[in-house]
Design a protein around this motif. Structure first.
Motif, PDB file in Angstrom:
ATOM      1  N   GLN A  21     -31.239   2.489 -31.218  1.00 17.64           N
ATOM      2  CA  GLN A  21     -31.154   2.983 -32.589  1.00 17.64           C
ATOM      3  C   GLN A  21     -31.626   4.433 -32.694  1.00 17.64           C
ATOM      4  O   GLN A  21     -31.031   5.246 -33.405  1.00 17.64           O
ATOM      5  CB  GLN A  21     -31.991   2.085 -33.508  1.00 17.64           C
ATOM      6  N   VAL A  22     -32.693   4.754 -31.974  1.00 16.34           N
ATOM      7  CA  VAL A  22     -33.182   6.138 -31.957  1.00 16.34           C
ATOM      8  C   VAL A  22     -32.094   7.074 -31.435  1.00 16.34           C
ATOM      9  O   VAL A  22     -31.789   8.114 -32.045  1.00 16.34           O
ATOM     10  CB  VAL A  22     -34.443   6.270 -31.080  1.00 16.34           C
ATOM     11  N   LEU A  23     -31.492   6.710 -30.315  1.00 16.95           N
ATOM     12  CA  LEU A  23     -30.480   7.560 -29.708  1.00 16.95           C
ATOM     13  C   LEU A  23     -29.223   7.641 -30.570  1.00 16.95           C
ATOM     14  O   LEU A  23     -28.581   8.689 -30.652  1.00 16.95           O
ATOM     15  CB  LEU A  23     -30.135   7.041 -28.311  1.00 16.95           C
ATOM     16  N   GLY A  24     -28.877   6.539 -31.242  1.00 18.60           N
ATOM     17  CA  GLY A  24     -27.739   6.575 -32.152  1.00 18.60           C
ATOM     18  C   GLY A  24     -27.986   7.510 -33.323  1.00 18.60           C
ATOM     19  O   GLY A  24     -27.105   8.288 -33.716  1.00 18.60           O
ATOM     20  N   THR A  25     -29.186   7.462 -33.880  1.00 19.31           N
ATOM     21  CA  THR A  25     -29.538   8.366 -34.978  1.00 19.31           C
ATOM     22  C   THR A  25     -29.528   9.816 -34.500  1.00 19.31           C
ATOM     23  O   THR A  25     -29.033  10.718 -35.197  1.00 19.31           O
ATOM     24  CB  THR A  25     -30.920   8.001 -35.536  1.00 19.31           C
ATOM     25  N   ALA A  26     -30.070  10.044 -33.314  1.00 16.49           N
ATOM     26  CA  ALA A  26     -30.060  11.393 -32.748  1.00 16.49           C
ATOM     27  C   ALA A  26     -28.634  11.890 -32.519  1.00 16.49           C
ATOM     28  O   ALA A  26     -28.307  13.049 -32.804  1.00 16.49           O
ATOM     29  CB  ALA A  26     -30.843  11.407 -31.440  1.00 16.49           C
ATOM     30  N   TYR A  27     -27.768  11.016 -32.028  1.00 14.32           N
ATOM     31  CA  TYR A  27     -26.371  11.394 -31.779  1.00 14.32           C
ATOM     32  C   TYR A  27     -25.695  11.862 -33.070  1.00 14.32           C
ATOM     33  O   TYR A  27     -24.990  12.877 -33.087  1.00 14.32           O
ATOM     34  CB  TYR A  27     -25.627  10.201 -31.194  1.00 14.32           C
ATOM     35  N   ILE A  28     -25.907  11.142 -34.161  1.00 11.18           N
ATOM     36  CA  ILE A  28     -25.313  11.539 -35.444  1.00 11.18           C
ATOM     37  C   ILE A  28     -25.760  12.944 -35.821  1.00 11.18           C
ATOM     38  O   ILE A  28     -24.963  13.777 -36.276  1.00 11.18           O
ATOM     39  CB  ILE A  28     -25.697  10.526 -36.536  1.00 11.18           C
ATOM     40  N   GLY A  29     -27.044  13.214 -35.607  1.00 16.31           N
ATOM     41  CA  GLY A  29     -27.552  14.539 -35.929  1.00 16.31           C
ATOM     42  C   GLY A  29     -27.017  15.631 -35.030  1.00 16.31           C
ATOM     43  O   GLY A  29     -26.768  16.755 -35.471  1.00 16.31           O
ATOM     44  N   PRO A  94     -33.966  24.573 -24.573  1.00 17.37           N
ATOM     45  CA  PRO A  94     -34.317  24.399 -23.158  1.00 17.37           C
ATOM     46  C   PRO A  94     -34.559  22.923 -22.844  1.00 17.37           C
ATOM     47  O   PRO A  94     -35.250  22.236 -23.595  1.00 17.37           O
ATOM     48  CB  PRO A  94     -35.612  25.213 -23.018  1.00 17.37           C
ATOM     49  N   ALA A  95     -33.972  22.454 -21.752  1.00 22.39           N
ATOM     50  CA  ALA A  95     -34.105  21.050 -21.351  1.00 22.39           C
ATOM     51  C   ALA A  95     -33.746  20.115 -22.504  1.00 22.39           C
ATOM     52  O   ALA A  95     -34.424  19.126 -22.772  1.00 22.39           O
ATOM     53  CB  ALA A  95     -35.508  20.767 -20.839  1.00 22.39           C
ATOM     54  N   THR A  96     -32.677  20.432 -23.216  1.00 26.41           N
ATOM     55  CA  THR A  96     -32.257  19.661 -24.377  1.00 26.41           C
ATOM     56  C   THR A  96     -32.146  18.168 -24.068  1.00 26.41           C
ATOM     57  O   THR A  96     -31.716  17.776 -22.972  1.00 26.41           O
ATOM     58  CB  THR A  96     -30.915  20.172 -24.916  1.00 26.41           C
ATOM     59  N   LEU A  97     -32.524  17.350 -25.063  1.00 28.17           N
ATOM     60  CA  LEU A  97     -32.395  15.897 -24.948  1.00 28.17           C
ATOM     61  C   LEU A  97     -31.027  15.408 -25.423  1.00 28.17           C
ATOM     62  O   LEU A  97     -30.775  14.195 -25.408  1.00 28.17           O
ATOM     63  CB  LEU A  97     -33.496  15.213 -25.762  1.00 28.17           C
ATOM     64  N   MET A  98     -30.168  16.320 -25.846  1.00 25.37           N
ATOM     65  CA  MET A  98     -28.844  15.940 -26.331  1.00 25.37           C
ATOM     66  C   MET A  98     -28.076  15.024 -25.388  1.00 25.37           C
ATOM     67  O   MET A  98     -27.441  14.053 -25.824  1.00 25.37           O
ATOM     68  CB  MET A  98     -28.016  17.200 -26.620  1.00 25.37           C
ATOM     69  N   PRO A  99     -28.096  15.260 -24.038  1.00 21.58           N
ATOM     70  CA  PRO A  99     -27.308  14.394 -23.157  1.00 21.58           C
ATOM     71  C   PRO A  99     -27.685  12.924 -23.245  1.00 21.58           C
ATOM     72  O   PRO A  99     -26.827  12.052 -23.109  1.00 21.58           O
ATOM     73  CB  PRO A  99     -27.598  14.955 -21.757  1.00 21.58           C
ATOM     74  N   ALA A 100     -28.965  12.627 -23.477  1.00 19.18           N
ATOM     75  CA  ALA A 100     -29.381  11.228 -23.562  1.00 19.18           C
ATOM     76  C   ALA A 100     -28.724  10.542 -24.747  1.00 19.18           C
ATOM     77  O   ALA A 100     -28.283   9.390 -24.658  1.00 19.18           O
ATOM     78  CB  ALA A 100     -30.899  11.141 -23.664  1.00 19.18           C
ATOM     79  N   ALA A 101     -28.653  11.247 -25.883  1.00 16.38           N
ATOM     80  CA  ALA A 101     -28.018  10.666 -27.071  1.00 16.38           C
ATOM     81  C   ALA A 101     -26.524  10.495 -26.857  1.00 16.38           C
ATOM     82  O   ALA A 101     -25.951   9.442 -27.171  1.00 16.38           O
ATOM     83  CB  ALA A 101     -28.293  11.553 -28.286  1.00 16.38           C
ATOM     84  N   ALA A 102     -25.863  11.525 -26.327  1.00 12.90           N
ATOM     85  CA  ALA A 102     -24.418  11.436 -26.103  1.00 12.90           C
ATOM     86  C   ALA A 102     -24.086  10.360 -25.078  1.00 12.90           C
ATOM     87  O   ALA A 102     -23.128   9.582 -25.250  1.00 12.90           O
ATOM     88  CB  ALA A 102     -23.883  12.795 -25.650  1.00 12.90           C
ATOM     89  N   GLN A 103     -24.871  10.281 -24.003  1.00 14.01           N
ATOM     90  CA  GLN A 103     -24.616   9.281 -22.963  1.00 14.01           C
ATOM     91  C   GLN A 103     -24.814   7.874 -23.502  1.00 14.01           C
ATOM     92  O   GLN A 103     -24.047   6.955 -23.163  1.00 14.01           O
ATOM     93  CB  GLN A 103     -25.534   9.520 -21.771  1.00 14.01           C
TER      94      GLN A 103
END
Length: 343
Positions: A21-29, A94-103
């Motif tokens: 759920q955390v990663l899904g919310t992050a992905y939307i953002g 730097p060292a963005t966490l974006m890939p974790a949400a997209a993956q």
């Protein structure tokens, strides 16, 4: 199973579900530019954030509450601002966490498709990556954030063929180039080479062309739409690279494809193949570092592919008259197979 063990497992899996759920919310953002817009605004209420990002206010108001709940945003009254975690979700950070949400969202999409297609045996191919409109534009940036620095700082210095091509000002071709991150990383390190990227998705070609121009690499790098299965080059290449993409063409005829690679290389040229290295011993898959490879292999089946062993790839190159050398990285998870054509 004891009642205590059953309770521990329930708690563990509830934690996993909450993480999704955390990663899904992050992905939307991420995909809707909400983190980036809020960074520019500093602080904003939901309506102002929606206006800045060009999104629906009612959706954004509910997203803000979810993002606050998961510590992606801070809040006071009607105002929201980025938490440290939220700031780390910005794609350019730097060292963005974006890939974790997209993956995470990509994994759930592929899991749902595998669950359905397992009933029929259908394998629809790479088009499944474009079935969700928000996913495909982020596939290249996800790979870039995960692998570009590793390629540029670790792999390039350790694999001599890249310096050799740079020294003679040669042509490097990237098959399945995505958003062009591999060629851009190579061009940043190797100022003498020219690059050509080929990809089957128009979205990727547009991204790659735009990003190369933004980095001042537009005159050295060119990107065109094409089918990697059937490519023919106007100019023989000094280097043909495939970044985690050889397995996408293997089942259609690996030997035929490698012969095509060989025939499009100039004498003395080389193929440089980067692949996850499928372990020979199944027990290796239990190691945390390899668990993702096991899941990837399941989802690759949906796309008509399967992961390969580096030794298997080397043997296939040898059979076509090229001389392979295998370089392993990342505790054996990643392999670069360099196969040289006789000069």
């Amino acid at each position: 199973m004891t009642e205590t063990k059953r309770g521990e497992l329930k708690k563990q899996f509830r934690g996993m579900a909450r993480a999704a759920q955390v990663l899904g919310t992050a992905y939307i953002g991420v995909v809707n530019g909400l983190f980036t817009a809020l960074q520019s605004l500093g602080k904003a209420d939901a309506a102002s954030l929606a206006a800045a990002a060009g999104m629906d206010p009612a959706y954004v108001r509910r997203w803000c509450d979810a993002a606050y709940a998961f510590d992606l945003l801070e809040a006071a009254g009607d105002s929201f601002w980025l938490s440290q975690t939220g700031a780390a979700m910005i794609p350019g950070a730097p060292a963005t966490l974006m890939p974790a949400a997209a993956q995470a969202v990509l994994n759930m999409h592929m899991a749902e498709r595998a669950a359905e297609l397992m009933r029929t045996g259908e394998r629809p191919g790479e088009r499944v990556l474009a079935e969700r409109k928000t996913l495909l534009p982020w596939f290249g940036p996800m790979l870039e954030a995960n692998f570009a620095r590793f390629f540029e700082d670790v792999i390039c210095p350790a694999v001599p063929v890249f310096a050799e091509v740079n020294q003679r000002g040669g042509l490097a071709v990237d098959l399945g180039c995505g958003n062009g991150w591999y060629l851009r990383a190579l061009a940043r390190r190797c100022g003498g080479l020219r690059g050509l990227g080929i990809d089957g998705f128009d979205e990727n070609i547009s991204q790659a062309t735009r990003l190369a121009a933004q980095e001042g690499l537009g005159e050295r790098l060119r990107f065109v739409a094409g089918d990697a299965h059937q490519f023919t080059l106007d100019e023989p290449a000094d280097l043909i690279a495939m970044n985690r993409a050889l397995h996408h063409v293997w089942e259609a005829g690996g030997a035929t494809f490698i012969a095509r690679l060989r025939d499009n290389l100039r004498p003395g040229g080389a193929a440089a193949i980067w692949e996850p290295d499928w372990p020979a011993d199944r027990a290796t898959l239990r190691q945390p570092a390899f668990q993702g490879i096991a899941f990837q292999n399941l989802t690759e089946h949906v796309q008509g592919n399967h992961l390969l062993r580096a030794d298997e790839i080397g043997e296939a190159f040898s059979a076509q008259g090229l001389t392979p050398e295998i370089f392993r990285f990342g505790d054996g998870q990643e392999a670069i197979i360099v196969a040289r054509k006789p000069g």
